[in-house]
Design an enzyme around this catalytic site. Structure first.
Site, short mmCIF file in Angstrom:
data_model
loop_
_atom_site.label_atom_id
_atom_site.label_comp_id
_atom_site.label_asym_id
_atom_site.label_seq_id
_atom_site.Cartn_x
_atom_site.Cartn_y
_atom_site.Cartn_z
CD GLU A 185 -10.58 -17.97 22.92
OE1 GLU A 185 -10.78 -16.60 22.98
OE2 GLU A 185 -11.47 -18.71 22.17
CG ASP A 208 -17.00 -21.71 16.52
OD1 ASP A 208 -16.92 -20.40 17.16
OD2 ASP A 208 -16.71 -22.74 16.85
#
Lengths: 427, 265
Positions: B49, B60
């Site tokens: 990824e 995040d």
């Protein structure tokens, strides 16, 4: 570049707005939309909010004519809508009380908020104290340092203030951190977003809670002056006070709607917060498709303004729509121009405005010149300037133990220091 | 050229879950990040990824935020993800790009899709783009034959699970918990329930991400998911090592132990 963005989706103002969020938050946004849609037509909710406006906030806020200030506005008549007289010192309380009541209706016990330099955080902490809700406020570490007094105010009100140490450590990073908290605690937490941007339904909901400003002002103008104003001036960071006063006047075609952005050191300097006349292009930030200060790679560019309340790289999507449709006009006001208007109102009328609101006053000085003596300008005085005394005193060289900075010696020497004491999120 | 669908079909045939490893492009530098991604692929990551660093990554946690901030300071550009994807595909693995939406919007959605296709990447993971807002991306990914990997979450209603998976292609990214990226002590029952709910409405492979950091957790998730996605734990190898070489060793070691984790029976 972005032509294929749908023009008529959920929560769109023309092509602007939408709901660009992680899937994990969609359920909470839909729950919020359901509750606020019901509440806005529920007499019990409307009555409770109206009662708070009357007995807690001090609404309706008054209109004040300012003839001595108006002498500097081309002779036009200038009238202030006094949101500075609300409890907690700005318009922010209108939205926060509405969202806090909704929080309780949703059965949630905890509120979180972002704040640039304090005003929205203080308002949220105030409402949380009033309604017995747990309150956490996210604030960029840079802002907690230059706004230590506001951090103390929030803590006195019982809120927890969390300094955000990532990214630029200012308002936009505080928004990011509030979203992160919300994703993790959404089952019992409501995010009290402080302005008219973010994912649907925030832009519409926050506008509706501030709409009372324009509703009152329109009736007061007709009652007291027998006419509508020729122009309305309001400062625009995220844009909540401006949407609040503009909205009731949108159908009054003869009333110019004028938004004033933080022009910082001038648009040409690159150090500004002017989303409508600088490098900004439409894009997505914090859940909404709107004008964003960004580079060629779509990375957010940091904004700059003497007023932390206007120091935000994006703007509410309804403003983007009003601007592109031509119904409203937006101009940058530099730090120097805003501080001159701040000084003038203080010394001609005995009213110390928030530095954010001083941008609207500087706008009135320009629009008044265009209108001439027959014109009437209504200015939304969104907040009081007590919080800005230190910033202004430094700016004008009034503090004996600090190096003096002549008022006409622009731009200010050090943005970080000079913004201290100021910049509550006034839009 | 191997696509994520081929990889997931193969791992399913092998009776195991796929290991999907995330690294941000440009950390510590563009070249070194590509070297690390290839090393991860060679150490047992079935799919890489490729992260596109963004200034405002609201899904995040601190580890990925720190790496992304440094990558941006070091001058990473959007187009660097295409080079990273191409290197991974050349090394024989499958690549998907993970990005917040604004960089794609600014680059131009169709132009981005075309460059992605040319790089050999299979498609995009879009953490802040739900199918409701993805009209332009759905068109572009159809035109360029790319996978659309949307997220589902424990809070997704049955209706949204159905509509989101109907718009997805390649695999479905199941967020194991309500929260942001970053290691957790346990990745528990919430993830398994979500995978089961998702399987009721789609035949697409379902891969689980958020919180997985150890081989034991990878093993636990592999029992019920088609793929195990690991991000922050791998990024931390590069973030905390004294030298890049030492970080690369740690990254190889953790990747191969995670690869063992998804294979153990």
């Amino acid at each position: 570049m972005t032509a294929a963005v749908p023009a008529q989706g959920l929560g769109r103002f023309g092509e602007f707005g939408g709901r660009y969020v992680p899937e994990a938050l969609v359920a909470a946004l839909e729950e919020l939309d359901e509750f606020r849609t019901k509440a806005m037509v529920d007499p019990a909710f409307i009555g409770e909010l109206a009662q708070l406006h009357r007995t807690y906030t001090g609404r309706p806020s008054i209109l004040t004519a300012v003839p001595r200030f108006a002498e500097h506005c081309g002779g036009a008549q200038v009238v202030l809508k006094r949101e500075d007289l609300n409890h907690t010192g700005s318009h922010k309380i209108n939205n926060v009380l509405g969202q806090a009541l909704l929080t309780r209706r949703m059965g949630k016990t905890r509120v979180i908020a972002e704040t640039g330099a304090g005003q929205h955080g203080v308002a949220t902490a105030t409402a949380a104290a009033l309604l017995g809700l747990e309150c956490v406020v996210y604030m960029g570490k840079v802002d907690t340092q230059r706004q230590a007094l506001n951090v103390a105010r929030m803590r006195l009100l019982g809120a927890k203030v969390v300094p955000v140490e990532h990214g630029s450590q200012t308002l936009k990073d505080a928004v990011n951190e509030a979203f992160r908290d919300w994703v993790a605690n959404v089952d019992r937490t409501h995010y009290v977003l402080g302005t008219v941007t973010g994912p649907y339904p925030f832009p519409e909901m926050v506008r509706d809670f501030h709409r009372i400003i324009g509703v009152e002002a329109r009736a007061q103008m007709l009652d007291e002056y027998g006419r509508l104003p020729d122009a309305i001036c309001a400062c625009v960071g995220g844009g909540s006070n401006a949407m609040g006063i503009f909205h009731r006047f949108i159908d009054d075609a003869g009333v110019r709607l004028v938004g004033l952005e933080g022009g910082g050191e001038g648009v040409e300097s690159g150090r500004h917060a002017s989303r409508f006349s600088g490098q900004a292009e439409p894009g997505v930030l914090h859940g909404a498709y709107t004008y964003v200060l960004q580079d060629d790679d779509g990375q957010t560019i940091e904004s700059h303004s003497v007023s932390a309340g206007l120091d935000y790289p994006s703007v509410g999507p309804e403003h983007a729509f009003l601007r592109d449709s031509g119904r409203a006009e937006y101009y940058p006001v530099t730090d120097v121009e805003a501080m001159e208007a701040f000084r003038l109102l203080s010394q001609t009328e005995g009213i110390i405005p928030a530095i954010e609101s001083a941008h609207a006053l500087a706008g009135a000085m320009k629009i008044g010149q265009e209108l001439g003596p027959s014109g009437v300008v209504l200015v939304n005085l969104s907040g009081r300037g007590d919080k800005d005394v230190h910033t202004a005193a430094s700016w004008f060289g009034l503090l004996e133990d600090e190096a003096t900075t002549p008022p006409d010696d622009a731009p200010r020497p050090a943005d970080d220091e000079a913004a201290s004491g100021g910049g509550e999120s006034q839009t | 050229m191997t696509g994520v669908s081929d990889v997931l079909a193969r791992t399913r045939k092998e009776g195991r879950a796929a290991l999907i490893g995330y690294l941000p492009t440009g950390f510590p530098s563009v070249e070194q990040s590509i070297e690390a991604m290839v090393a991860m692929a060679q150490s047992g990551a079935d799919i890489v990824e490729v992260g596109l660093p963004y200034t405002d990554p609201l899904m995040d946690g601190p580890v990925i935020q720190s790496a992304a901030t440094k990558a941006l300071e070091n001058g990473v550009r959007v187009a660097d993800v295409f080079d990273a994807a191409a290197a991974i595909v050349q090394a024989g693995s499958a690549a998907v790009v993970m990005t917040y939406w604004n960089p794609v919007l600014r680059y131009g959605v169709d132009k981005f899709a075309g460059a992605l296709r040319t790089s050999g990447a299979s498609g995009l993971i879009t953490p802040d783009l739900v199918p409701d807002e993805a009209g332009e991306w759905i068109t572009a990914s159809d035109d360029h034959d790319l996978d659309r990997i949307f997220l589902v979450a424990p809070s997704s209603t049955p209706q949204r699970l159905a509509s989101t998976t109907a718009a997805a292609r390649g695999f479905v990214y199941a967020a194991s918990l309500m929260g942001v990226t970053g290691a957790r002590d346990s990745v528990g029952g919430q993830a398994q329930v979500l995978v089961e709910r998702t399987r009721e409405v789609t035949d697409l492979p379902v891969c689980v991400g958020l919180g997985v950091s150890t081989p034991a957790q990878a093993h636990q998730v592999a029992e019920f998911a088609d793929g195990v996605i690991v991000g922050s734990a791998l990024v931390r190898c590069l973030l905390e090592a004294d030298t890049f070489a030492a970080g690369l060793d740690d990254l190889r070691s953790l990747t191969s132990r995670l690869a063992d984790g998804v294979r153990r029976t």
